[in-house]
Scaffold this active site. Structure first.
Site, PDB file in Angstrom:
ATOM      1  N   ASP A  62       0.836  -1.191   0.000  1.00  0.00           N
ATOM      2  CA  ASP A  62       0.000   0.000   0.000  1.00  0.00           C
ATOM      3  C   ASP A  62       0.877   1.248   0.000  1.00  0.00           C
ATOM      4  O   ASP A  62       1.726   1.426   0.867  1.00  0.00           O
ATOM      5  CB  ASP A  62      -0.878  -0.037   1.262  1.00  0.00           C
ATOM      6  CG  ASP A  62      -2.029   0.942   1.209  1.00  0.00           C
ATOM      7  OD1 ASP A  62      -2.893   0.785   0.338  1.00  0.00           O
ATOM      8  OD2 ASP A  62      -2.069   1.847   2.062  1.00  0.00           O
ATOM      9  N   GLU A  93       1.268  -0.665  -5.108  1.00  0.00           N
ATOM     10  CA  GLU A  93       0.028   0.083  -5.283  1.00  0.00           C
ATOM     11  C   GLU A  93       0.419   1.558  -5.285  1.00  0.00           C
ATOM     12  O   GLU A  93       0.341   2.255  -4.280  1.00  0.00           O
ATOM     13  CB  GLU A  93      -0.959  -0.234  -4.151  1.00  0.00           C
ATOM     14  CG  GLU A  93      -2.340   0.385  -4.348  1.00  0.00           C
ATOM     15  CD  GLU A  93      -2.606   1.583  -3.447  1.00  0.00           C
ATOM     16  OE1 GLU A  93      -3.717   2.136  -3.532  1.00  0.00           O
ATOM     17  OE2 GLU A  93      -1.723   1.965  -2.660  1.00  0.00           O
ATOM     18  N   TYR A 142     -15.042   0.247   5.537  1.00  0.00           N
ATOM     19  CA  TYR A 142     -15.577   0.723   6.812  1.00  0.00           C
ATOM     20  C   TYR A 142     -16.737  -0.108   7.343  1.00  0.00           C
ATOM     21  O   TYR A 142     -17.317   0.242   8.370  1.00  0.00           O
ATOM     22  CB  TYR A 142     -16.045   2.182   6.652  1.00  0.00           C
ATOM     23  CG  TYR A 142     -14.998   3.066   6.030  1.00  0.00           C
ATOM     24  CD1 TYR A 142     -13.840   3.411   6.718  1.00  0.00           C
ATOM     25  CD2 TYR A 142     -15.163   3.546   4.729  1.00  0.00           C
ATOM     26  CE1 TYR A 142     -12.876   4.224   6.141  1.00  0.00           C
ATOM     27  CE2 TYR A 142     -14.200   4.359   4.139  1.00  0.00           C
ATOM     28  CZ  TYR A 142     -13.058   4.687   4.848  1.00  0.00           C
ATOM     29  OH  TYR A 142     -12.107   5.486   4.262  1.00  0.00           O
TER      30      TYR A 142
END
Length: 694
Positions: A413, A442, A553
């Site tokens: 990430d 990424e 989330y």
């Protein structure tokens, strides 16, 4: 995810100065007798290795020339990891008059290879040229024929020459010296096709001049080609009880749901982070600042009293459960990729144990991550300028932990927000310890950063594919990736991710999801989808290019039976079946675009010749896609037959081709110009055609 520290940090004490060695000029290196320059693929003059996988055809190019008019040649040589010479091939001029030569070679096993280019004087070609002019003109006839005999005598003595080839050369020597024959016949014997073929196989080379040897890292095949499927493990098996309380899915419930993913032909199972999630500043649904009771928080807010990056969220299970998921994935032909997000929630053990690893602001608070307009109050970025050695060792141990439990790929990430010097060291060390482990960057960022991440060790990279929609955009971007940067950046094409939902996908609905899947799976050897793609989830969060009710989330169990109704799951399966069947679709460097009469239609082919195909046969796939998700388009496809390995005949006639659509099973006969009609609402957004000459 995309996150940066954007607040102004309070002044920090300077780190101890480390004296760097002063740059030195390159040592004197005399130019070779037969100069070899401008070698490709070379990364920063050989500072870092170019990329390849076993069986991948690598174009090796160089500029080779010499003084005067004598003929010369060039040879490309692969050097095995043990230092011995491997496959080699003569180089052919590809830019006539510019002395630009190319050969195509493939390594046969993973390892740290290298390659070189050799320039050399070609006495036979020089003699052939001169004798072909002088002898017919009656100039120096006996001298030229004797010169040819002596050249071929030398050629016959080249080490490694086969016995039959030696006989061919000696027979030509005898003919050249046979004064009872006409001079034209004697010359013809020295220039005979059989002689030329022998010397093409193993030439006589004088003044052999090698270039430097340049590094070539040959990774396992998955570094180039794979079909990825992304999941949030907590959603697979998540449910609401009779009291309306959510319960997380687990690694065990996720493992029980892998059969459907494997049945679609995906071979990489990508897990978003599975570490404990912090409570402080935990985000609620749709990135709200206040989490409600039962909101699980973002898995990118890593760390809690239950542990950090080297721990598993208690709701998901244990390392034993994780190993069971890895084992089940392997049984189904998939390997596990794990998200590596180097950031911490405020509750991460590192925050209390090593506050110096973060950026402390003037008010004493720690800076959270931002990438305006996005804010990540639940995440503290690491500050790699504070105790870089301590951070390095901690992250190295995190990687070793997950590798020991079966992870073979890391999806990293935001690598572009961490120092390149950190990645260079870390990836080199993991390569030395576990060369089978791969890293996907990424990095949706500027091209220079994306390319350099590839140069220093990342095996693959996300790309701008999601935002390339028109025929012109797709063509130019694919040419860049396949021709200009394939040796240093391997692309991964994702139509959407958990962070990205483009307007094209939002507005195009099911047809857009179909056509973009076809493009991703056929243009790039590595492609992937995010869970829910089969359902064409296309509603954005207002003001953002990402999904509403975002899985980052909340729990998001899905009814995948609906995917079988819209046809996307069937399409994904057939695309992966085509990729498994056709090695042409799994290579990057040879993509050819063909003309169409309608710019809403794009046509491109990929080809592997028999010499480099694992099947031992030529393999060619031609893809035609309707780029408009809103309506049907029809028109002509004008084939570049030479790119398909089928040049037109000498009389201008075009061969007839048998093409089979891998998506429908339909068969057609095509030639140089062909009519197509693709209707996204009629179910056919593309043709993926295997091509065979009739």
């Amino acid at each position: 995810m995309t996150a940066n520290t954007t607040r102004n940090a309070a002044p920090q004490p300077p780190a101890p100065a480390t004296a760097a060695p002063a740059p030195q000029p390159a040592p004197f290196a005399p130019i070779g007798r037969i100069p070899v320059t401008e070698v490709f693929p070379v990364v920063e003059d050989g500072r870092w290795p170019a990329k390849a996988v076993p069986g991948e055809v690598i174009p090796i190019r160089a500029t080779v020339f010499r003084e005067g008019h004598d003929r010369f040649g060039a040879t490309a040589v692969l050097i095995r990891p043990d230092g011995t010479d491997g496959p080699s091939a003569p180089m052919r001029e590809v830019l006539m008059g510019l002395n630009r030569y190319e050969a195509r070679l493939a390594a046969d096993e993973p390892g740290d290879w290298s390659f070189r280019v050799e320039g050399w004087s070609d006495p036979y070609a020089t003699w052939s040229h001169d004798a072909g002019i002088k002898v017919p003109a009656g100039v120096d006839v006996e001298l030229m024929l004797e010169e040819g005999a002596r050249v071929l005598e030398r050629a016959a003595e080249v080490p490694g020459r086969a016995g039959d080839d030696i006989a061919v050369l000696r027979s030509a020597v005898e003919a050249l010296r046979d004064q009872s024959r006409e001079s034209a016949d004697r010359l013809a014997a020295g220039l005979a096709p059989a002689v030329v073929e022998v010397l093409d196989r193993l030439p006589l080379r004088d003044f052999v001049t090698p270039s430097p040897s340049y590094p070539l890292q040959v990774d396992r095949e998955r570094a180039l080609a794979g079909s990825w499927y992304e999941i949030f493990p907590r959603s697979l098996g998540a449910h609401v009880d009779e009291n309306g309380q959510w319960h997380s899915g687990t690694l065990r419930t996720a493992a029980a749901r892998l059969d459907r993913i494997a049945a679609m032909g995906f071979n990489v199972l990508y897990l978003t982070p599975i570490s404990p999630i912090g409570l402080t500043n935990r985000k609620g649904r749709n990135n709200t600042l206040t989490a409600r009771e039962g909101d699980p928080g973002s898995p990118y807010g890593i760390g809690s009293p239950d542990g950090g990056h080297d721990a598993i969220h208690p709701d998901l299970g244990t390392f034993e459960d994780f190993e069971a998921l890895v084992a089940r994935a392997r049984e189904l032909g998939m390997e596990v990729a794990l998200d590596l997000a180097l950031q911490c929630s405020p509750d991460h053990p590192w925050v209390s144990e090593h506050p110096e690893w973060f950026t402390v602001l003037a008010d004493g608070s720690i800076a959270y991550a931002e990438n305006p307009p996005k804010k990540y109050q639940d995440i503290y970025p690491l500050n790699f300028d504070n105790d870089p050695e301590g951070i390095y060792q901690a992250i190295l141990e995190v990687l070793r932990t997950w590798i020991s439990h079966g992870v073979t790929i890391f999806r990293v990430d935001n690598p572009h927000t961490k120092p390149l010097s950190f990645w260079h060291r870390l990836l080199r060390q993991i390569h030395e310890e576990n060369p089978e482990v791969l890293f996907l960057a990424e990095a949706f960022t500027r091209p220079a950063m994306m390319r350099t991440l590839g140069m220093i060790g990342f095996h693959q990279s996300y790309t701008y594919f999601a935002w390339r929609n028109t025929k012109e955009e797709l063509t130019s971007y694919t040419v860049e990736l396949s021709q200009d940067t394939a040796h240093l950046l391997r692309p991964a094409f994702w139509p959407t991710t958990h962070d990205i939902l483009t307007p094209f996908m939002t507005n195009g609905k099911v047809p857009a999801f179909k056509l973009r899947a076809v493009l991703a799976a056929t243009l790039s050897p590595t492609w992937g989808i995010y869970s829910g793609y089969e359902l064409a989830e296309s509603t954005p969060r207002p003001g953002y290019e990402e999904q509403i009710d975002n899985e980052k989330y909340e729990y998001k169990p899905r009814d995948f039976a609906a995917a079988r109704r819209n046809g996307i799951e069937i399409l994904l399966t057939r695309l992966n079946e085509a990729r498994a069947k056709h090695p042409a679709l799994l290579q990057l460097r040879d993509v050819w675009f063909h003309g169409t009469s309608d710019d809403n239609l794009i046509a491109f082919s990929k080809r592997v010749d028999a010499a480099h195909s694992p099947t031992g046969e030529d393999d060619t796939v031609l893809t035609v896609v309707n780029l408009d998700p809103h309506g049907a388009h029809e028109g002509e496809v004008y084939l570049n037959l030479e790119a398909l390995g089928l040049p037109a005949g000498t009389d201008g006639s075009h061969p007839v081709l048998a093409v089979t659509d891998e998506l429908t099973g339909s068969t057609f006969e095509w030639s140089g110009q062909n009519y197509v009609r693709l209707d996204p609402y009629g179910g056919q957004v593309a043709h993926v055609l295997s091509v065979k000459p009739l």
